[in-house]
Design a protein around this motif. Structure first.
Motif, PDB file in Angstrom:
ATOM      1  N   GLN A 374       0.829  -1.208   0.000  1.00  0.00           N
ATOM      2  CA  GLN A 374       0.000   0.000   0.000  1.00  0.00           C
ATOM      3  C   GLN A 374       0.861   1.254   0.000  1.00  0.00           C
ATOM      4  OE1 GLN A 374      -3.739   0.227   0.173  1.00  0.00           O
ATOM      5  NE2 GLN A 374      -2.895   2.103  -0.734  1.00  0.00           N
ATOM      6  N   ALA A 375       1.944   1.236   0.781  1.00  0.00           N
ATOM      7  CA  ALA A 375       2.837   2.395   0.821  1.00  0.00           C
ATOM      8  C   ALA A 375       3.490   2.617  -0.540  1.00  0.00           C
ATOM      9  CB  ALA A 375       3.904   2.196   1.898  1.00  0.00           C
ATOM     10  N   ALA A 376       3.905   1.525  -1.194  1.00  0.00           N
ATOM     11  CA  ALA A 376       4.532   1.638  -2.508  1.00  0.00           C
ATOM     12  C   ALA A 376       3.528   2.119  -3.546  1.00  0.00           C
ATOM     13  CB  ALA A 376       5.122   0.292  -2.920  1.00  0.00           C
ATOM     14  N   LEU A 377       2.290   1.629  -3.435  1.00  0.00           N
ATOM     15  CA  LEU A 377       1.223   2.056  -4.355  1.00  0.00           C
ATOM     16  C   LEU A 377       0.945   3.550  -4.195  1.00  0.00           C
ATOM     17  CD1 LEU A 377      -1.068   1.471  -6.362  1.00  0.00           C
ATOM     18  CD2 LEU A 377      -2.457   0.755  -4.417  1.00  0.00           C
ATOM     19  N   ASP A 378       0.849   4.010  -2.935  1.00  0.00           N
ATOM     20  CA  ASP A 378       0.613   5.429  -2.694  1.00  0.00           C
ATOM     21  C   ASP A 378       1.734   6.277  -3.280  1.00  0.00           C
ATOM     22  OD1 ASP A 378      -1.670   4.732  -1.353  1.00  0.00           O
ATOM     23  OD2 ASP A 378      -0.793   4.907   0.649  1.00  0.00           O
ATOM     24  N   TRP A 379       2.950   5.794  -3.144  1.00  0.00           N
ATOM     25  CA  TRP A 379       4.077   6.553  -3.695  1.00  0.00           C
ATOM     26  C   TRP A 379       4.004   6.596  -5.220  1.00  0.00           C
ATOM     27  CZ3 TRP A 379       7.903   5.970  -7.212  1.00  0.00           C
ATOM     28  CH2 TRP A 379       8.910   6.936  -7.197  1.00  0.00           C
ATOM     29  N   ALA A 380       3.713   5.441  -5.849  1.00  0.00           N
ATOM     30  CA  ALA A 380       3.678   5.394  -7.315  1.00  0.00           C
ATOM     31  C   ALA A 380       2.616   6.326  -7.871  1.00  0.00           C
ATOM     32  CB  ALA A 380       3.436   3.962  -7.785  1.00  0.00           C
ATOM     33  N   CYS A 381       1.432   6.337  -7.225  1.00  0.00           N
ATOM     34  CA  CYS A 381       0.326   7.151  -7.725  1.00  0.00           C
ATOM     35  C   CYS A 381       0.410   8.603  -7.265  1.00  0.00           C
ATOM     36  CB  CYS A 381      -1.007   6.551  -7.273  1.00  0.00           C
ATOM     37  SG  CYS A 381      -1.349   4.939  -8.007  1.00  0.00           S
ATOM     38  N   GLY A 382       1.388   8.893  -6.403  1.00  0.00           N
ATOM     39  CA  GLY A 382       1.594  10.262  -5.944  1.00  0.00           C
ATOM     40  C   GLY A 382       2.894  10.813  -6.471  1.00  0.00           C
ATOM     41  N   PRO A 383       3.958  10.785  -5.642  1.00  0.00           N
ATOM     42  CA  PRO A 383       5.261  11.304  -6.102  1.00  0.00           C
ATOM     43  C   PRO A 383       5.785  10.626  -7.351  1.00  0.00           C
ATOM     44  CG  PRO A 383       5.256  11.011  -3.723  1.00  0.00           C
ATOM     45  CD  PRO A 383       3.990  10.403  -4.226  1.00  0.00           C
ATOM     46  N   GLY A 384       5.400   9.349  -7.541  1.00  0.00           N
ATOM     47  CA  GLY A 384       5.888   8.639  -8.724  1.00  0.00           C
ATOM     48  C   GLY A 384       5.240   9.078 -10.015  1.00  0.00           C
ATOM     49  N   LYS A 385       4.160   9.861  -9.926  1.00  0.00           N
ATOM     50  CA  LYS A 385       3.496  10.458 -11.086  1.00  0.00           C
ATOM     51  C   LYS A 385       2.958   9.435 -12.075  1.00  0.00           C
ATOM     52  CE  LYS A 385       6.088  14.784 -10.836  1.00  0.00           C
ATOM     53  NZ  LYS A 385       6.927  15.765 -11.567  1.00  0.00           N
ATOM     54  N   VAL A 386       2.511   8.295 -11.559  1.00  0.00           N
ATOM     55  CA  VAL A 386       1.874   7.292 -12.411  1.00  0.00           C
ATOM     56  C   VAL A 386       0.414   7.672 -12.618  1.00  0.00           C
ATOM     57  CG1 VAL A 386       1.059   4.893 -12.475  1.00  0.00           C
ATOM     58  CG2 VAL A 386       3.418   5.399 -11.797  1.00  0.00           C
ATOM     59  N   ASP A 387      -0.082   7.465 -13.830  1.00  0.00           N
ATOM     60  CA  ASP A 387      -1.503   7.682 -14.113  1.00  0.00           C
ATOM     61  C   ASP A 387      -2.265   6.461 -13.596  1.00  0.00           C
ATOM     62  OD1 ASP A 387      -4.014   8.134 -15.034  1.00  0.00           O
ATOM     63  OD2 ASP A 387      -3.487   8.169 -17.169  1.00  0.00           O
ATOM     64  N   CYS A 388      -2.901   6.613 -12.436  1.00  0.00           N
ATOM     65  CA  CYS A 388      -3.596   5.497 -11.803  1.00  0.00           C
ATOM     66  C   CYS A 388      -5.111   5.530 -12.037  1.00  0.00           C
ATOM     67  CB  CYS A 388      -3.301   5.487 -10.305  1.00  0.00           C
ATOM     68  SG  CYS A 388      -1.564   5.131  -9.916  1.00  0.00           S
ATOM     69  N   SER A 389      -5.551   6.371 -12.955  1.00  0.00           N
ATOM     70  CA  SER A 389      -6.997   6.523 -13.168  1.00  0.00           C
ATOM     71  C   SER A 389      -7.649   5.242 -13.651  1.00  0.00           C
ATOM     72  CB  SER A 389      -7.265   7.648 -14.171  1.00  0.00           C
ATOM     73  OG  SER A 389      -6.635   7.382 -15.419  1.00  0.00           O
ATOM     74  N   ALA A 390      -6.896   4.355 -14.301  1.00  0.00           N
ATOM     75  CA  ALA A 390      -7.485   3.109 -14.806  1.00  0.00           C
ATOM     76  C   ALA A 390      -7.929   2.194 -13.682  1.00  0.00           C
ATOM     77  CB  ALA A 390      -6.482   2.377 -15.709  1.00  0.00           C
ATOM     78  N   MET A 391      -7.475   2.478 -12.436  1.00  0.00           N
ATOM     79  CA  MET A 391      -7.840   1.623 -11.307  1.00  0.00           C
ATOM     80  C   MET A 391      -8.988   2.191 -10.487  1.00  0.00           C
ATOM     81  SD  MET A 391      -4.080   0.356 -10.033  1.00  0.00           S
ATOM     82  CE  MET A 391      -3.369   2.007 -10.041  1.00  0.00           C
ATOM     83  N   LEU A 392      -9.542   3.305 -10.902  1.00  0.00           N
ATOM     84  CA  LEU A 392     -10.698   3.856 -10.191  1.00  0.00           C
ATOM     85  C   LEU A 392     -11.937   2.983 -10.420  1.00  0.00           C
ATOM     86  CD1 LEU A 392     -10.241   7.647 -10.987  1.00  0.00           C
ATOM     87  CD2 LEU A 392      -9.769   6.479  -8.824  1.00  0.00           C
ATOM     88  N   GLN A 393     -12.865   3.052  -9.493  1.00  0.00           N
ATOM     89  CA  GLN A 393     -14.068   2.233  -9.622  1.00  0.00           C
ATOM     90  C   GLN A 393     -14.779   2.539 -10.934  1.00  0.00           C
ATOM     91  OE1 GLN A 393     -16.615   2.453  -6.210  1.00  0.00           O
ATOM     92  NE2 GLN A 393     -17.757   0.623  -6.773  1.00  0.00           N
ATOM     93  N   GLY A 394     -15.136   1.439 -11.630  1.00  0.00           N
ATOM     94  CA  GLY A 394     -15.787   1.573 -12.928  1.00  0.00           C
ATOM     95  C   GLY A 394     -14.822   1.593 -14.096  1.00  0.00           C
TER      96      GLY A 394
END
Length: 498
Positions: A374-394
């Motif tokens: 979870q900590a690594a995921l938060d970093w990737a989707c935050g400071p890591g600047k990954v586009d994580c929108s594909a994992m949003l609900q729906g």
């Protein structure tokens, strides 16, 4: 450590027949403290398009894993079984029934190596070597498999004396009572001479008399090439000289139509202080040039264009092998399926090096701690600047709604966004590289170059402007158990911590 990848396209030429084309295979040793299970080994072979393997035994689980893959398999009679088989036709027939008939045709067994370097490592068994080969061949004849499965035995090149110039080479006369009937057997059964060729050892033992470039297949100036004074043939590498020495040694005994297959060849990637040429770069150079040389059907100066199919020693580094450091470091891969070094194959004419950048993925390690994920995921989707929108609900990658599944997507996106640079698939040890595409359904991972991100030369071009959607929304999306494990067979290794 930098980027490591292996690209082996081991069959070349679409118009020539299989009889005309040389192939590259690999030896699969098992002296590893963490030996992968047979299914993992076969998955690695398939991922690397390795179509020919040599086993040092007849392990049932391995042969079953190889079933229906089409991979050509050479199995072996271990030296410790040789005396029994060579002294009893019935024992040989039972061995064939148990280890061959039980697996064909599902497993594509094409050769049996009877013993290994018997003349030099087990001389007391030499008198029954040919008997063992004959008994096994007779059992294959009885099963109508003799045309499909050839019988031979690998020899150390040290049985060839006076090997340069190749034209004056001959087999150690001590072994004539064995070599003559052995060559008659190979000739009459349409088999081949198996020879282990190790320019590394030739170079080391020559104590400066052999140039390193000559051992490594590196280009030589014409004035630096070795010339056979009897034939005026020019030799640009040790490998060809040894193979031609074997041809001439057979000719010296009046056998001129038996092909040579190199059962083992390679170069160690690591050594101790007394082995300064056992390096990653030299191993890389030797095996890359060997693959290119063999698959281009170059042949040798004595037999240009005649295939010299070769098995690289070996698939894995074997850390349990006794002896020096170099003995443990001949492998192309570590036990986890990570390549030891890049093979320089690109631009090698008919040798095609796959662009594997888009065939490797960074995923969450099986069993990784959820809090660390979870900590690594938060970093990737935050400071890591990954586009994580594909994992949003729906969205396509919301399901399965687990921290492991979402972490894998984010890890892979970051890995490719950073062009797979050193340290970009580590995430404090909870990520690993795999060759298995983790995409599922409409969720296409960035490394696949699919709908969720365009990949060019391994770099994700997906915009990162949405990488921080409502702060850190992904914490709300993980309520399930860990996603089932991904294969840990890796094509790339990154060190360092994200």
């Amino acid at each position: 450590m930098g980027l490591l990848f292996l690209a082996l396209l081991l069959m070349v030429g679409s118009t020539a027949s299989a009889d005309e084309d040389a192939f590259i295979g690999v030896n699969v040793g098992t002296a590893l403290s963490d030996m992968p299970d047979p299914t993992q080994v076969v998955a690695l072979l398939k991922a690397q398009q390795i179509r020919h393997v040599r086993l040092f035994d007849t392990d049932r689980a391995m042969l079953q894993a190889l079933a229906k893959t089409g991979i050509h398999v050479t199995v072996s009679v271990p030296n410790d079984q040789l005396l029994g088989i060579g002294q009893s036709n019935a024992t040989a027939a039972n061995w064939v029934a148990r280890n061959i008939l039980a697996h064909v045709p599902a497993t594509n067994i094409t050769a049996i190596a009877v013993g290994s370097e018997v003349l030099t490592t087990l001389p007391n068994a030499a008198p029954i070597l040919v008997s063992a080969m004959n008994f096994i061949h007779s059992a294959l004849v009885a099963a109508n498999l003799d045309s499909q499965i050839k019988v031979s035995t690998p020899h150390s090149a040290s049985i060839i004396l006076d090997s340069f110039p190749p034209s004056q080479a001959f087999f150690n006369r001590t072994w004539d009572p064995v070599m003559v009937p052995l060559l008659k057997f190979l000739q009459s059964t349409g088999s081949y001479l198996m020879l282990n060729v190790y320019p590394y050892y030739d170079y080391v033992k020559a104590d400066g008399a052999i140039a390193l470039d000559y051992a490594l297949f590196r280009p030589l100036l014409p004035t630096k090439e070795a010339v056979d004074r009897n034939t005026l043939l020019h030799y640009t590498n040790v490998f060809d000289a040894v193979v031609d020495a074997a041809y001439n040694a057979m000719s010296d005994l009046n056998f001129t139509n038996i092909p040579v297959v190199v059962a083992e060849s390679g170069w160690p990637s690591k050594g101790d202080s007394s082995e300064p040429e056992a390096t990653l770069e030299n191993a890389n150079t030797y095996n890359s040039n060997l693959i290119r040389h063999v698959l281009n059907n170059t042949g040798t100066p004595k037999h240009p264009g005649i295939a010299v199919s070769t098995y690289i020693y070996e698939l894995y580094n074997e850390d349990l092998r006794p002896g020096s450091v170099s003995e443990k470091n001949w492998g192309l891969f570590d036990a986890n399926g990570v390549p030891v070094y890049i093979l320089h194959l690109t631009g090698s004419g008919t040798v095609l090096a796959n662009d594997t950048a888009n065939q490797t993925y960074c995923v969450a390690k099986d069993g990784a701690d959820k809090k660390m994920l979870q900590a690594a995921l938060d970093w990737a989707c935050g400071p890591g600047k990954v586009d994580c929108s594909a994992m949003l609900q729906g969205q396509p990658c919301y399901e399965p709604d687990t921290v492991a599944a979402h972490s894998s997507y984010a890890f892979d996106a970051y890995y490719h966004r950073m062009d797979m640079a050193d340290g970009t698939c580590n995430f404090n040890g909870v990520a690993t590289v795999t060759t298995t595409d983790p995409s599922r359904g409409s969720c296409i991972f960035p490394g696949s170059g699919g709908r969720n991100g365009t990949i060019t030369n391994g770099t994700s071009l997906a915009p990162s402007t949405n990488s921080s959607v409502s702060g850190s929304p992904l914490k709300l999306l993980h309520r399930g158990d860990l996603y089932p494990c991904f294969m840990l067979l890796g094509l790339v290794l990154w060190t360092g911590v994200v």
